[in-house]
Design a protein around this motif. Structure first.
Motif, PDB file in Angstrom:
ATOM      1  N   GLY A   1      42.079  -2.790 -26.975  1.00 53.03           N
ATOM      2  CA  GLY A   1      42.479  -3.698 -28.050  1.00 53.03           C
ATOM      3  C   GLY A   1      43.328  -2.849 -28.968  1.00 53.03           C
ATOM      4  N   ASP A   2      43.978  -3.449 -29.939  1.00 52.87           N
ATOM      5  CA  ASP A   2      44.742  -2.892 -31.092  1.00 52.87           C
ATOM      6  C   ASP A   2      44.722  -3.653 -32.467  1.00 52.87           C
ATOM      7  OD1 ASP A   2      46.443  -1.196 -32.587  1.00 52.87           O
ATOM      8  OD2 ASP A   2      47.737  -1.068 -30.462  1.00 52.87           O
ATOM      9  N   PHE A   3      45.194  -3.017 -33.475  1.00 54.10           N
ATOM     10  CA  PHE A   3      45.254  -3.837 -34.641  1.00 54.10           C
ATOM     11  C   PHE A   3      46.739  -4.617 -34.745  1.00 54.10           C
ATOM     12  CE2 PHE A   3      45.387   0.784 -35.563  1.00 54.10           C
ATOM     13  CZ  PHE A   3      46.665   0.956 -35.936  1.00 54.10           C
ATOM     14  N   TYR A   4      47.484  -4.145 -34.363  1.00 57.16           N
ATOM     15  CA  TYR A   4      48.715  -4.757 -34.236  1.00 57.16           C
ATOM     16  C   TYR A   4      48.903  -5.939 -33.375  1.00 57.16           C
ATOM     17  CZ  TYR A   4      50.967  -0.678 -36.880  1.00 57.16           C
ATOM     18  OH  TYR A   4      51.053   0.140 -37.806  1.00 57.16           O
ATOM     19  N   TRP A   5      49.472  -6.916 -33.792  1.00 55.40           N
ATOM     20  CA  TRP A   5      49.577  -8.372 -33.105  1.00 55.40           C
ATOM     21  C   TRP A   5      50.286  -8.118 -31.825  1.00 55.40           C
ATOM     22  CZ3 TRP A   5      47.339 -12.674 -32.888  1.00 55.40           C
ATOM     23  CH2 TRP A   5      47.821 -13.659 -32.196  1.00 55.40           C
ATOM     24  N   ASP A   6      51.478  -7.341 -31.707  1.00 56.76           N
ATOM     25  CA  ASP A   6      52.232  -7.007 -30.787  1.00 56.76           C
ATOM     26  C   ASP A   6      51.461  -6.451 -29.490  1.00 56.76           C
ATOM     27  OD1 ASP A   6      54.375  -8.255 -32.041  1.00 56.76           O
ATOM     28  OD2 ASP A   6      55.443  -6.453 -32.221  1.00 56.76           O
ATOM     29  N   ASN A   7      50.489  -5.546 -29.796  1.00 55.43           N
ATOM     30  CA  ASN A   7      49.820  -5.000 -28.624  1.00 55.43           C
ATOM     31  C   ASN A   7      48.341  -5.672 -28.529  1.00 55.43           C
ATOM     32  OD1 ASN A   7      51.650  -2.988 -28.878  1.00 55.43           O
ATOM     33  ND2 ASN A   7      50.540  -1.893 -30.364  1.00 55.43           N
ATOM     34  N   SER A   8      48.090  -6.871 -29.207  1.00 57.19           N
ATOM     35  CA  SER A   8      46.674  -7.417 -29.131  1.00 57.19           C
ATOM     36  C   SER A   8      47.132  -9.017 -29.525  1.00 57.19           C
ATOM     37  CB  SER A   8      45.790  -6.797 -29.952  1.00 57.19           C
ATOM     38  OG  SER A   8      44.326  -7.253 -29.660  1.00 57.19           O
TER      39      SER A   8
ATOM     40  N   ASN B   1      41.418  -5.566 -32.785  1.00 57.58           N
ATOM     41  CA  ASN B   1      41.086  -6.992 -32.735  1.00 57.58           C
ATOM     42  C   ASN B   1      39.702  -7.223 -31.816  1.00 57.58           C
ATOM     43  OD1 ASN B   1      41.125  -9.682 -31.574  1.00 57.58           O
ATOM     44  ND2 ASN B   1      43.276  -9.650 -31.717  1.00 57.58           N
ATOM     45  N   PRO B   2      38.771  -7.811 -32.457  1.00 55.08           N
ATOM     46  CA  PRO B   2      37.455  -7.941 -31.900  1.00 55.08           C
ATOM     47  C   PRO B   2      37.455  -8.682 -30.814  1.00 55.08           C
ATOM     48  CG  PRO B   2      37.499  -8.658 -34.025  1.00 55.08           C
ATOM     49  CD  PRO B   2      38.857  -8.188 -33.912  1.00 55.08           C
ATOM     50  N   VAL B   3      38.425  -9.723 -30.747  1.00 53.07           N
ATOM     51  CA  VAL B   3      38.207 -10.671 -29.527  1.00 53.07           C
ATOM     52  C   VAL B   3      38.896 -10.194 -28.324  1.00 53.07           C
ATOM     53  CG1 VAL B   3      39.047 -12.960 -28.783  1.00 53.07           C
ATOM     54  CG2 VAL B   3      38.321 -12.584 -31.238  1.00 53.07           C
ATOM     55  N   SER B   4      39.890  -9.362 -28.402  1.00 46.79           N
ATOM     56  CA  SER B   4      40.782  -8.834 -27.221  1.00 46.79           C
ATOM     57  C   SER B   4      40.213  -7.610 -26.880  1.00 46.79           C
ATOM     58  CB  SER B   4      42.097  -8.679 -27.564  1.00 46.79           C
ATOM     59  OG  SER B   4      42.596  -7.894 -28.379  1.00 46.79           O
TER      60      SER B   4
ATOM     61  N   TRP C   1      46.666  -8.612 -36.911  1.00 46.21           N
ATOM     62  CA  TRP C   1      46.195  -9.930 -36.191  1.00 46.21           C
ATOM     63  C   TRP C   1      45.318 -10.855 -37.098  1.00 46.21           C
ATOM     64  CZ3 TRP C   1      40.904 -10.331 -37.189  1.00 46.21           C
ATOM     65  CH2 TRP C   1      40.361  -8.967 -37.191  1.00 46.21           C
ATOM     66  N   TRP C   2      45.222 -10.326 -38.342  1.00 45.79           N
ATOM     67  CA  TRP C   2      44.869 -11.063 -39.427  1.00 45.79           C
ATOM     68  C   TRP C   2      45.826 -11.684 -40.359  1.00 45.79           C
ATOM     69  CZ3 TRP C   2      43.301  -5.795 -38.838  1.00 45.79           C
ATOM     70  CH2 TRP C   2      44.148  -4.948 -39.721  1.00 45.79           C
TER      71      TRP C   2
ATOM     72  N   VAL D   1      40.600 -14.488 -35.900  1.00 47.32           N
ATOM     73  CA  VAL D   1      39.907 -14.855 -37.268  1.00 47.32           C
ATOM     74  C   VAL D   1      39.116 -15.926 -37.126  1.00 47.32           C
ATOM     75  CG1 VAL D   1      40.397 -15.608 -39.710  1.00 47.32           C
ATOM     76  CG2 VAL D   1      41.973 -13.833 -38.624  1.00 47.32           C
ATOM     77  N   GLN D   2      39.442 -16.764 -36.662  1.00 49.61           N
ATOM     78  CA  GLN D   2      38.631 -18.283 -36.520  1.00 49.61           C
ATOM     79  C   GLN D   2      37.471 -17.728 -35.699  1.00 49.61           C
ATOM     80  OE1 GLN D   2      39.872 -21.613 -34.277  1.00 49.61           O
ATOM     81  NE2 GLN D   2      39.163 -22.746 -36.161  1.00 49.61           N
TER      82      GLN D   2
END
Length: 421
Positions: free
Chosen positions: A181-188, A165-168, A243-244, A193-194
């Motif tokens: 960060g992480d690519f999984y939503w639960d971890n990030s 996740n490039p924001v977190s 996250w996407w 996207v916006q």
């Protein structure tokens, strides 16, 4: 038996009579006439063989009209092979495996079947992540070396991107800052996207990540030629785990994310060795559902799907899984695209008694309907989770039987896919 001989004699008599009449007819016809009799070849030229289109024509079909010759040839040859066969692929096949990680050309698939896969899966995770240390740098070098080695042995490379996740992940625009960060939503769990689209707070960060991808793509050189890559960004977007995913952005935002990724890599960073793949997970049963977040034909070269659930050990639905592949295949044929089962597999350690999955589930799904798929890719092996067996595993015999089915093409039977034939 008597009736057989009588009928045969009668047929011979009728055949000889026909032969006499035919010869008389031929004799009285003009010398320039052609004469056809039973079992005698006609002296007319055979129909012309199909001629492959030229390079400009194939390029005109692609997302990148300036694609390298080898990339265009790959598209065309995969399209032709899919009419009769399907290529077998394995994620990280020569990068890691059951009990090893030396990346010296070792392959669990080869150890069992005697052949490498035809398709090699890799990941931009190590190349364009926000974690920069010696381990990540080493993994990036392994990925590069093995992608080039795969190409040299005639194989095909496909890359996904488990993008953190490039924001977190990023505190500032400095690449080396912010590594939580992480690519999984639960971890990030931070909407991103916006914010990474044009006008968003982290758009510059996203462009820096794409620059990493582009630089790596341009470094894949063998004998002076760029190694083609099937790039599959932001996959399984119809689930909520990334996250996407569907719950974390609108359909319009996802389409804009995909389109910007393609256009920035192609037009601004001049990456010309990519074919672009679109692949949701299994959450569709109609073409309309499949295309809900589709960015448009001009941005996609390969349509696919990931599907583990419908091919699970207990409760697999072969008909349902095959029907989804039919939707993908039919769309590809209608729109002049490639199609693939971009991810699937059964984790063997977690299913120790399911030792015939390759022939009794996967192969049946692939053959159940008349589909044209370029490849099927199984997920990666490691010691605590593996999707292809090691030599002593009880499923090795079934995997070997699967390999020898004439429908499958592994690396040992793969023709030259980088020359237009």
């Amino acid at each position: 038996m008597t009736h057989f001989f009588l009928n045969t004699a009668s047929l011979l008599m009728r055949f000889n009579f026909r032969k006499v009449i035919l010869l008389l007819t031929c004799f009285t016809s003009s010398l320039t006439s052609s004469c056809k009799q039973d079992n005698v070849p006609v002296t007319t030229p055979p129909p012309a063989e199909d001629v492959a289109p030229d390079l400009p024509t194939i390029r005109s079909w692609l997302t990148d009209k300036n694609a390298t010759a080898e990339t265009a040839a790959l598209f065309y040859n995969l399209q032709q092979l899919a009419k009769t066969n399907i290529l077998f692929g394995h994620q990280a096949d020569t990068e890691q495996g059951y009990g090893w990680g030396d990346a010296s050309g070792t392959s669990d698939v080869k150890a069992v079947t005697g052949a490498y896969p035809a398709v090699y899966g890799s990941d931009f995770l190590f190349i364009a992540s926000f974690q920069r240390n010696s381990w990540f740098d080493n993994q990036a070098q392994i990925t590069k070396a093995q992608a080039i080695a795969a190409y040299k042995r005639g194989g095909i490379n496909t890359f996904c991107w488990h993008y953190w996740n490039p924001v977190s992940s990023v505190v500032a625009t400095d690449w080396n800052e912010g590594v939580n960060g992480d690519f999984y939503w639960d971890n990030s769990p931070v909407p991103a996207v916006q914010q990474i689209l044009p006008g968003g707070t982290h758009h510059a960060v996203f462009k820096a990540s794409l620059k990493r991808v582009a630089d790596f793509a341009k470094s894949l050189i063998s004998d002076g030629k760029s190694v083609p890559v099937i790039f599959r960004p932001f996959h399984e977007f119809d689930g909520d785990w990334f996250w996407w995913g569907k719950a974390h952005c609108t359909a319009a935002e996802y389409k804009d994310l995909y389109r910007f990724t393609v256009t920035y890599l192609r037009d601004s960073l001049h990456v010309n060795n990519f074919l672009y793949a679109f692949s949701p997970d299994r959450n569709f049963t109609t073409e309309t559902q499949y295309l809900e977040r589709y960015p448009g034909d001009e941005y996609v070269d390969l349509v696919g799907c990931d599907n583990y659930w419908d091919l699970r050990a207990n409760g697999a639905d072969i008909i349902l899984a095959a029907s989804k592949l039919k939707i993908v295949s039919d769309y590809a044929k209608a729109k002049n695209k490639l199609a693939a089962l971009t991810e699937t597999g059964l984790e063997l350690k977690a299913n120790p008694t399911k030792n015939d999955w390759y022939t009794q589930t996967l192969l049946k799904v692939l053959k159940q309907q008349q589909v044209e798929l370029a490849y099927v890719l199984l997920w990666a092996n490691r010691t605590n989770a593996y999707f292809t067996p090691y030599p002593a595993h009880p499923a090795a015999a079934d995997f070997t039987k699967f390999k020898h089915d004439p429908y499958l093409i592994f690396g040992d039977k793969l023709p030259d896919v980088y020359t237009i034939r």
